[in-house]
Design a protein around this motif. Sequence first.
Motif, PDB file in Angstrom:
ATOM      1  N   SER A   1      -9.780  -1.772  -7.326  1.00 51.67           N
ATOM      2  CA  SER A   1      -9.304  -2.744  -6.042  1.00 51.67           C
ATOM      3  C   SER A   1     -10.225  -3.891  -6.035  1.00 51.67           C
ATOM      4  O   SER A   1      -9.704  -5.033  -5.759  1.00 51.67           O
TER       5      SER A   1
ATOM      6  N   THR B   1      -5.793   3.268  -4.866  1.00 49.16           N
ATOM      7  CA  THR B   1      -6.831   4.404  -4.613  1.00 49.16           C
ATOM      8  C   THR B   1      -6.445   5.500  -3.783  1.00 49.16           C
ATOM      9  O   THR B   1      -7.032   6.649  -4.086  1.00 49.16           O
TER      10      THR B   1
ATOM     11  N   GLY C   1      -4.553  -2.521  -3.939  1.00 52.03           N
ATOM     12  CA  GLY C   1      -5.782  -1.869  -4.260  1.00 52.03           C
ATOM     13  C   GLY C   1      -6.007  -0.677  -3.557  1.00 52.03           C
ATOM     14  O   GLY C   1      -6.300   0.371  -3.852  1.00 52.03           O
TER      15      GLY C   1
ATOM     16  N   CYS D   1       0.796  -1.190  -0.027  1.00 51.28           N
ATOM     17  CA  CYS D   1      -0.043  -0.006  -0.035  1.00 51.28           C
ATOM     18  C   CYS D   1       0.733   1.269  -0.096  1.00 51.28           C
ATOM     19  O   CYS D   1       0.725   2.252  -0.685  1.00 51.28           O
TER      20      CYS D   1
END
Lengths: 196, 193
Positions: B48, B146, B142, B14
Amino acid sequence: MNTEDFWKGLWRENPIFVQVLGMCPALAVSNTARNALAMGLATLFVLVASNAAVALLRNFVPKQVRIATYILVIATFVTIVDYTIQAISLELHRALGAFISLIVVNCLILGRAEAFASRNSIGRSVLDGAGMGLGFTLALLSLGAVREILGSGSLFGVALFHADFQPWVIMLLPSGGFFTLAAWLMLFGRWRAPDA
Amino acid sequence: MPEQGLGSIFLNACLINNFVLAYFLGLCPFLGVSNRLETATRMGAAVSFVMLVASVCAFGIERVLVAIDAPYLRLISFIVVIASTVQLVEMFIRKTSPTLFRSLGIFLPLITTNCAILGLALFQTNKGYSFSQSIAYALGAGAGFTLALVLMAGLREKLDLAPVPDPVRGTALALVLAGILSMAFMGFAGLGV
């Protein structure tokens, strides 16, 4: 035979600098000139081969499944390239990593298949693929050269400066890729813009 | 490779090795859809979701390919599965929420050629993740995608109002922004997970 099909990819419709297509591999592997050249040539081959195959098939493929067919054709050629590079130079294959496989999803290739090869003869499609591929390679080289010269003080592995040259590490990092491409785009934007 | 915790895999995908800002994956939607905050959020959610499904499928396929000893089919089968997943998602959204379908428009089929998704499938295979690790990786990727998209859209909405010289406007400016964002994300490397 119209040579314009070839030349437009080099400058007027250059994939990276004008159409801004296929940037993922362009930025990811352009940290040295050598990687950039290898990536450019691999893409050039896939582009020419897939354009030829798509142009051959263009009258047989039903409209609804054309995109899926193109992707399968492209994936086949990319697999060939992937295994060829692995056989020629394992070191290069490691440096490029998964980005060789990712040529499949390079929007440039699918874009040319859909926009050009699916409605033109084989000869013109091959020329178009060669021009676009060469334009892509040149653009990649110009990114890779700048990043390697500033980031490691060398070009194709040959040192250019005195030993006390302080390399700009940022150019080798991801943000350096963004900045270099932005700088080229600004330069060409200024060039193309009518004198204000 | 040492056994990694699920949390550190998530954070790694992430923040530290953000797909867009560190691996340059999914740049086309990143630059194309980040004009407005609302579309960016929806696009992020759609990607995602497809990532999660693709990750599970890729894990299954890899098992089958290893069993029948045909690793050269990996790339072709991955891309076919991703393309059909996207098609399914598209049909599902069209049935359940026509409004969302209209607002996503052309971007939905384009998810097929989003390199972030194929990249995710290839990376998790190369790293030899187990099933739960793959899921954590997909969720992290994902969320990271985002996050980058939403941050970028927020910045670009503000930039629309700023006076910028003509040659710089458009893609070049977006790339400079992405470069600065990417530098900011490098700070997360200090997390050391």
